[in-house]
Design an enzyme around this catalytic site. Sequence first.
Site, PDB file in Angstrom:
ATOM      1  CG  ASN A  58      -5.625   5.083  10.427  1.00  0.00           C
ATOM      2  OD1 ASN A  58      -4.589   4.440  10.554  1.00  0.00           O
ATOM      3  ND2 ASN A  58      -5.912   6.113  11.202  1.00  0.00           N
ATOM      4  CB  ALA A  59     -10.592   5.200   6.503  1.00  0.00           C
TER       5      ALA A  59
ATOM      6  CG  ASP B  28      -1.910   5.160   3.200  1.00  0.00           C
ATOM      7  OD1 ASP B  28      -1.942   5.307   1.959  1.00  0.00           O
ATOM      8  OD2 ASP B  28      -2.850   5.477   3.950  1.00  0.00           O
TER       9      ASP B  28
ATOM     10  CG  HIS C 110      -5.505   2.397   5.990  1.00  0.00           C
ATOM     11  ND1 HIS C 110      -6.863   2.549   6.134  1.00  0.00           N
ATOM     12  CD2 HIS C 110      -5.176   3.056   4.850  1.00  0.00           C
ATOM     13  CE1 HIS C 110      -7.323   3.250   5.111  1.00  0.00           C
ATOM     14  NE2 HIS C 110      -6.333   3.566   4.312  1.00  0.00           N
TER      15      HIS C 110
ATOM     16  CB  ALA D  37      -3.987  13.261   3.233  1.00  0.00           C
TER      17      ALA D  37
ATOM     18  CG  HIS E 165      -1.850   7.145   9.839  1.00  0.00           C
ATOM     19  ND1 HIS E 165      -0.695   7.792   9.492  1.00  0.00           N
ATOM     20  CD2 HIS E 165      -2.734   7.419   8.851  1.00  0.00           C
ATOM     21  CE1 HIS E 165      -0.870   8.412   8.340  1.00  0.00           C
ATOM     22  NE2 HIS E 165      -2.103   8.213   7.933  1.00  0.00           N
TER      23      HIS E 165
ATOM     24  CG  HIS F 186      -1.975   1.032   1.225  1.00  0.00           C
ATOM     25  ND1 HIS F 186      -3.211   0.839   1.807  1.00  0.00           N
ATOM     26  CD2 HIS F 186      -2.006   2.287   0.721  1.00  0.00           C
ATOM     27  CE1 HIS F 186      -3.943   1.927   1.667  1.00  0.00           C
ATOM     28  NE2 HIS F 186      -3.228   2.832   1.013  1.00  0.00           N
TER      29      HIS F 186
ATOM     30  CG  HIS G 172     -11.076   4.049   2.826  1.00  0.00           C
ATOM     31  ND1 HIS G 172     -11.009   5.363   3.243  1.00  0.00           N
ATOM     32  CD2 HIS G 172      -9.833   3.702   2.457  1.00  0.00           C
ATOM     33  CE1 HIS G 172      -9.751   5.789   3.113  1.00  0.00           C
ATOM     34  NE2 HIS G 172      -9.018   4.803   2.655  1.00  0.00           N
TER      35      HIS G 172
END
Length: 384
Positions: free
Chosen positions: A226-227, A281, A223, A314, A258, A61, A202
């Site tokens: 996160n999200a 990421d 991840h 981001a 993160h 990633h 996500h």
Amino acid sequence: MLVLSASRLYTPLEEVRNPLVFIEDGFISKVSSRGQTEVPNNASLIDIADAVLAPGFVDIHMHGGTGLDVMRASLAELPRLNRWLTTHGVTGYFPTTVAAPLDQTCAALERLADAIEGKATEGNASEARPLGIHLEGPFLSHKRRGVHPPEYLVEPTVAIFDRLWQAARGHVRMLTIAPELPGAMEVIAEASRRNACVSIGHSDAELPTARAAVKAGARHATHTFNAMRPLDHRDPGIVGEVLTDQNLTADIIADGIHVAPEVVQLFLQAKGRERAVLITDATAAAGMPDGTYQLGPIKVEVKEGKCTADGKLAGSVLTMDRAVRNITQFSDWNLQDAVRAATLNPSRAAGLAQLGQLASGSEANIVVLSPSGEVRQTIVHGRV
Ligand SMILES: [Zn+2]
């Protein structure tokens, strides 16, 4: 024949003291040790004294580095990114897309397919190789989109997935998808039928939906934390599924930004040494000073190593070698455990057989580490 020697080697499943690695035509013909095997007279021996030999890192990633974004870089620019990656121990990676207009995404996928097919190489000894494409989006949850632009998020259909697949000429090896979206289960089933690693992420999914995604073919998570809908002890949601389902591997961004170090530790305990995967990421800003960078269509501000867009995280400026060292600080995992999470585990998760290990028959992609995990040298295809 070339023979490498050092103080230790991680296969990474095993530790070999005083190892000897026999390399012929870019591949490892044997891994042994000084006590067991003599070095033949006709071989050239390179002894790297107190170093640790490990498989080259595999980052499944990453969006870019050294100022280059994988969706925007030209074929001529990619070798620069590939050389920079080796300075952080990476020998193979998945260039990762973000949600963008479909035409732009398809153009990027065609370019990345060229790179994967070897059209971007300069034949340089130390270039990491793009191994396959990770589609992060466009099938993401609006609620948990992070910085992916809402106007480019798309409801999953097999037709759109196929359009992306065709543009990438079948090189999509990983798909991050929110399983709660209408149509997602069908796309999960189709993508996994095509041997792409389907990764849930996500996502605002509740636990049963995340579990249904695993039934449909998902086998990884993107991840973790996160999200994602946050873990609640009475409403465990997708994170509850990711942490408890032993059929899932999962990755984490271990930059200390993160996810808090203590939660990284919790993640490592939950997924264990077999299923935890490190990713970066990383954005174009990795390896660069603070400033403004592009992440696909998104403008990213970087200040003191923190990447944000509209106040949201981001991507990162993390590198794989740093992630490896970080988890030895955040937890009781030693360097061998950490190396495994950056080599064999991502390779297995992504279905890359033979990669991420030092064994007879594997390509000689080797990172030479100091005892504390600093990269001293990276060997790609046996070229020292
Ligand atoms: Zn990403």
